[in-house]
Write a protein that holds these residues in place. Structure first.
Motif, PDB file in Angstrom:
ATOM      1  N   PHE A 252      -4.620  66.936 -13.132  1.00 35.50           N
ATOM      2  CA  PHE A 252      -5.266  67.934 -13.984  1.00 35.50           C
ATOM      3  C   PHE A 252      -6.628  68.344 -13.451  1.00 35.50           C
ATOM      4  O   PHE A 252      -7.101  69.437 -13.740  1.00 35.50           O
ATOM      5  N   GLY A 253      -7.271  67.449 -12.676  1.00 36.10           N
ATOM      6  CA  GLY A 253      -8.521  67.835 -12.036  1.00 36.10           C
ATOM      7  C   GLY A 253      -8.301  68.956 -11.041  1.00 36.10           C
ATOM      8  O   GLY A 253      -9.014  69.966 -11.045  1.00 36.10           O
ATOM      9  N   LEU A 254      -7.280  68.800 -10.198  1.00 31.06           N
ATOM     10  CA  LEU A 254      -6.958  69.845  -9.224  1.00 31.06           C
ATOM     11  C   LEU A 254      -6.469  71.113  -9.926  1.00 31.06           C
ATOM     12  O   LEU A 254      -6.842  72.229  -9.554  1.00 31.06           O
ATOM     13  N   MET A 255      -5.641  70.923 -10.968  1.00 31.23           N
ATOM     14  CA  MET A 255      -5.133  72.082 -11.706  1.00 31.23           C
ATOM     15  C   MET A 255      -6.272  72.833 -12.390  1.00 31.23           C
ATOM     16  O   MET A 255      -6.340  74.065 -12.354  1.00 31.23           O
ATOM     17  N   GLY A 256      -7.188  72.068 -13.000  1.00 31.95           N
ATOM     18  CA  GLY A 256      -8.323  72.690 -13.679  1.00 31.95           C
ATOM     19  C   GLY A 256      -9.220  73.447 -12.727  1.00 31.95           C
ATOM     20  O   GLY A 256      -9.683  74.544 -13.032  1.00 31.95           O
ATOM     21  N   ARG A 257      -9.473  72.855 -11.554  1.00 31.43           N
ATOM     22  CA  ARG A 257     -10.300  73.534 -10.552  1.00 31.43           C
ATOM     23  C   ARG A 257      -9.642  74.832 -10.092  1.00 31.43           C
ATOM     24  O   ARG A 257     -10.299  75.849  -9.895  1.00 31.43           O
ATOM     25  N   GLY A 258      -8.319  74.780  -9.906  1.00 29.07           N
ATOM     26  CA  GLY A 258      -7.595  75.976  -9.471  1.00 29.07           C
ATOM     27  C   GLY A 258      -7.661  77.090 -10.501  1.00 29.07           C
ATOM     28  O   GLY A 258      -7.936  78.251 -10.170  1.00 29.07           O
ATOM     29  N   ILE A 259      -7.437  76.721 -11.769  1.00 29.18           N
ATOM     30  CA  ILE A 259      -7.477  77.723 -12.849  1.00 29.18           C
ATOM     31  C   ILE A 259      -8.882  78.286 -13.006  1.00 29.18           C
ATOM     32  O   ILE A 259      -9.080  79.496 -13.131  1.00 29.18           O
ATOM     33  N   GLU A 260      -9.883  77.379 -12.979  1.00 29.33           N
ATOM     34  CA  GLU A 260     -11.273  77.816 -13.132  1.00 29.33           C
ATOM     35  C   GLU A 260     -11.691  78.733 -11.990  1.00 29.33           C
ATOM     36  O   GLU A 260     -12.358  79.751 -12.204  1.00 29.33           O
ATOM     37  N   SER A 261     -11.276  78.383 -10.763  1.00 34.25           N
ATOM     38  CA  SER A 261     -11.633  79.193  -9.599  1.00 34.25           C
ATOM     39  C   SER A 261     -11.015  80.589  -9.679  1.00 34.25           C
ATOM     40  O   SER A 261     -11.674  81.597  -9.444  1.00 34.25           O
ATOM     41  N   SER A 262      -9.708  80.633 -10.042  1.00 31.22           N
ATOM     42  CA  SER A 262      -9.021  81.929 -10.144  1.00 31.22           C
ATOM     43  C   SER A 262      -9.623  82.789 -11.242  1.00 31.22           C
ATOM     44  O   SER A 262      -9.844  83.993 -11.061  1.00 31.22           O
ATOM     45  N   THR A 263      -9.901  82.174 -12.390  1.00 28.91           N
ATOM     46  CA  THR A 263     -10.469  82.909 -13.523  1.00 28.91           C
ATOM     47  C   THR A 263     -11.842  83.467 -13.176  1.00 28.91           C
ATOM     48  O   THR A 263     -12.146  84.642 -13.439  1.00 28.91           O
ATOM     49  N   LYS A 264     -12.679  82.626 -12.588  1.00 30.18           N
ATOM     50  CA  LYS A 264     -14.038  83.039 -12.239  1.00 30.18           C
ATOM     51  C   LYS A 264     -14.023  84.177 -11.217  1.00 30.18           C
ATOM     52  O   LYS A 264     -14.784  85.137 -11.310  1.00 30.18           O
ATOM     53  N   LYS A 265     -13.121  84.055 -10.241  1.00 34.57           N
ATOM     54  CA  LYS A 265     -13.028  85.059  -9.180  1.00 34.57           C
ATOM     55  C   LYS A 265     -12.658  86.427  -9.750  1.00 34.57           C
ATOM     56  O   LYS A 265     -13.235  87.446  -9.369  1.00 34.57           O
TER      57      LYS A 265
ATOM     58  N   GLY B 289      -6.285  57.522 -18.363  1.00 39.54           N
ATOM     59  CA  GLY B 289      -6.351  58.589 -17.357  1.00 39.54           C
ATOM     60  C   GLY B 289      -6.220  59.962 -17.972  1.00 39.54           C
ATOM     61  O   GLY B 289      -6.904  60.908 -17.571  1.00 39.54           O
ATOM     62  N   LEU B 290      -5.343  60.088 -18.986  1.00 37.29           N
ATOM     63  CA  LEU B 290      -5.170  61.381 -19.657  1.00 37.29           C
ATOM     64  C   LEU B 290      -6.429  61.775 -20.425  1.00 37.29           C
ATOM     65  O   LEU B 290      -6.824  62.946 -20.421  1.00 37.29           O
TER      66      LEU B 290
ATOM     67  N   LEU C  17      -5.062  56.864 -12.302  1.00 39.75           N
ATOM     68  CA  LEU C  17      -5.602  57.940 -11.466  1.00 39.75           C
ATOM     69  C   LEU C  17      -4.747  59.203 -11.448  1.00 39.75           C
ATOM     70  O   LEU C  17      -5.250  60.283 -11.164  1.00 39.75           O
ATOM     71  N   ILE C  18      -3.452  59.071 -11.741  1.00 35.25           N
ATOM     72  CA  ILE C  18      -2.536  60.195 -11.502  1.00 35.25           C
ATOM     73  C   ILE C  18      -2.888  61.422 -12.333  1.00 35.25           C
ATOM     74  O   ILE C  18      -2.909  62.550 -11.831  1.00 35.25           O
ATOM     75  N   PHE C  19      -3.226  61.226 -13.617  1.00 34.45           N
ATOM     76  CA  PHE C  19      -3.516  62.382 -14.470  1.00 34.45           C
ATOM     77  C   PHE C  19      -4.856  63.035 -14.145  1.00 34.45           C
ATOM     78  O   PHE C  19      -4.936  64.270 -14.078  1.00 34.45           O
ATOM     79  N   PRO C  20      -5.942  62.257 -13.945  1.00 33.88           N
ATOM     80  CA  PRO C  20      -7.186  62.915 -13.514  1.00 33.88           C
ATOM     81  C   PRO C  20      -7.030  63.700 -12.216  1.00 33.88           C
ATOM     82  O   PRO C  20      -7.606  64.778 -12.068  1.00 33.88           O
ATOM     83  N   LEU C  21      -6.229  63.168 -11.279  1.00 35.20           N
ATOM     84  CA  LEU C  21      -6.026  63.881 -10.021  1.00 35.20           C
ATOM     85  C   LEU C  21      -5.249  65.173 -10.242  1.00 35.20           C
ATOM     86  O   LEU C  21      -5.634  66.246  -9.770  1.00 35.20           O
TER      87      LEU C  21
END
Length: 394
Positions: A39-52, A252-253, A33-37
Motif C-alpha cells: 500500500f505504500g507503493l500503491m499510495g505513492r503511485g496514486i499520489e504521484s499521478s493525482t498531483k501530476k 502491518g495493515l 511488512l507486506i501490507f506497508p510495502l
C-alpha cells in the motif's frame, strides 16, 4: 493428557520455532511488512499521478476554428492546452493526458442553438489519462451550463428554471471514514481468513514432516511423555505462531492506513468497538486452531517437508475463496443459510462487525459451527497421531 507434559512439549517446540529464522521471517516479518510495502507503493503511485494531473493538466486540442471553448480551457488555472497535429498519437505517447477534437464551426453552431458533437480522446491504459478525462469532462460541463444560461437569459428566461429543485445528502451513519470502513470490510475478512490458514502452515510443516525428515520425531516418541502430550504441545505451539502471524498482519495493515491514507479513501481514522474486536479476535484464533490441527495432521502423514508443502499449499486458496465469495454481498440482507457454510460464515460476521452490525443469531450460529470444526479437526489430528502407520510412514 497431562497439562504439565503438554506445557513441557509446548515450551520446547515454541523455542525451536523461534530459533528458526525461516519461521520468523515467513510467520512474522513478511506478514508485518507486506501490507506497508504494497500500500505504500500503491499510495505513492496514486499520489504521484493525482498531483501530476492536478498541477498541470495537459490537454491536446484540435481546433481549426479557434473556438471560444478552446479559449475557455486556456483560461483555466493549472491547465496547459497544446495544439495537436496527431491527437491519437500524442495521447498514446503521453505527450498530453487527454485530447479534445472541436468542430471548425463550433461557435456558429452554438450561436445558432444547434447541438455540437465534441470528441474526447483518452488512453484507458493510463491512470493519468483517465483522471484527466474526468477533469476535462467537468470543464466542458461547466462551459455548457454557461452557454445554456446565456441562451435563456437572452430570451428573458430565468436560468433557475432548469433546476426546479436541489438535493442534499444526509448519511445514516454519523461516523467519519465511511469509505475507509467499506475498504476494511472488503480487506480485513480476506486478510484474517488467509492468515488463519497460512499462519500456522510453516510451523505445522516443520513440527510434523520436518521432524520426520530430520529424524527427531522418533526420539520424542521414546520419552516419558505420552503421545497426546506431544500432539497438544505441538498443536498449541502451531496455534501461537499462527496467531502471531495474524497480529503481525493486522499491525502491518494499520501502519499502511497511516502512511497511505489515500488508498483507503481519506485521512479519517477508523476505530472498532471493543466487543467487535474481541469477537473478531476469538473467531480468528479458533479458525487458526482449526487449520493448525488439520495442517499438523497432514504434515504428520507426509513423508517429507516437500511432500507436506505440496499437500498443504492448496489450503491457502480455501481462505481466499471464502473471503472473495462474500465480496459483493450486501451485508444487511444476507440469507441465514450462508452462516452455515464453513469460513463464509466467519467472513460475513466480520463484515457485519466492521460495519457496526451486531446480530446475535448470526454470531451464535457461526461460533457453534466453528467449535464443531475445531473439535473435528483436533479429533482428526489425534486419530492421525495415534496411528503407527502414519507416524512412521516413510
Amino acid at each position: 493428557m497431562n497439562i504439565k507434559g503438554v506445557l513441557t512439549v509446548f515450551n520446547k517446540e515454541i523455542k525451536d520455532l523461534f530459533r528458526d529464522r525461516k519461521t520468523l521471517v515467513v510467520g512474522i516479518l513478511i506478514p508485518f511488512l507486506i501490507f506497508p510495502l504494497i500500500f505504500g507503493l500503491m499510495g505513492r503511485g496514486i499520489e504521484s499521478s493525482t498531483k501530476k494531473v492536478e498541477e498541470n493538466l495537459k490537454i491536446g486540442v484540435v481546433d481549426k476554428g479557434n473556438s471560444s471553448l478552446s479559449k475557455f480551457l486556456k483560461s483555466q488555472q493549472k491547465v496547459t492546452v497544446i495544439d495537436s497535429q496527431d491527437i491519437q498519437k500524442d495521447v498514446k505517447d503521453g505527450k498530453v493526458y487527454v485530447g479534445l477534437i472541436i468542430p471548425e464551426n463550433f461557435d456558429n453552431m452554438v450561436n445558432e442553438n444547434k447541438q455540437v458533437d465534441l470528441k474526447m480522446v483518452m488512453d484507458d491504459s493510463s491512470q493519468s489519462s483517465m483522471m484527466a478525462q474526468g477533469s476535462l469532462g467537468a470543464m466542458i460541463e461547466a462551459y455548457s451550463k454557461e452557454v445554456v444560461k446565456s441562451r435563456l437569459t437572452s430570451r428573458g428566461i430565468d436560468p433557475i428554471i432548469l433546476t426546479p429543485f436541489t438535493t442534499s445528502i444526509e448519511t445514516v451513519s454519523k461516523e467519519q471514514g465511511g469509505f475507509t470502513k467499506f475498504m476494511m470490510s472488503l480487506m480485513l475478512p480476506l486478510m484474517l481468513l488467509m492468515y488463519a490458514v497460512s499462519g500456522p502452515l510453516a510451523a505445522a510443516i516443520d513440527l510434523g514432516a520436518g521432524e520426520k525428515e530430520r529424524g527427531t520425531l522418533e526420539p520424542l516418541l521414546t520419552t516419558q511423555t505420552s503421545r497426546m502430550n506431544l500432539l497438544f504441545g505441538k498443536f498449541f505451539a502451531i496455534t501461537v505462531m499462527g496467531v502471531i502471524g495474524v497480529i503481525s498482519s493486522i499491525a502491518g495493515l494499520m501502519i499502511s492506513m497511516k502512511i497511505s491514507p489515500g488508498v483507503f479513501g481519506g485521512k479519517g481514522g477508523l476505530s472498532f468497538p471493543i466487543p467487535a474486536l474481541v469477537i473478531m479476535g476469538i473467531l480468528t484464533i479458533l479458525l487458526t486452531m482449526v487449520f493448525g490441527a488439520l495442517e499438523l495432521s497432514i504434515s504428520i502423514y507426509a513423508r517429507s517437508f516437500k511432500e507436506a508443502q505440496t499437500y498443504l499449499t492448496p489450503f491457502t486458496f480455501i481462505g481466499m475463496a471464502a473471503a472473495y465469495g462474500t465480496y459483493a454481498m450486501e451485508i444487511k440482507n444476507v440469507s441465514l443459510f450462508l452462516f452455515n457454510i464453513p469460513l463464509v460464515n466467519a467472513s460475513l460476521v466480520m463484515k457485519e462487525l466492521i460495519n457496526g452490525l451486531f446480530n446475535p443469531v448470526h454470531i451464535a450460529i457461526t461460533f457453534v459451527w466453528i467449535f464443531v470444526y475445531a473439535a473435528a479437526a483436533i479429533a482428526f489430528a489425534r486419530y492421525m497421531f495415534s496411528r503407527e502407520r502414519v507416524i512412521f510412514r516413510t
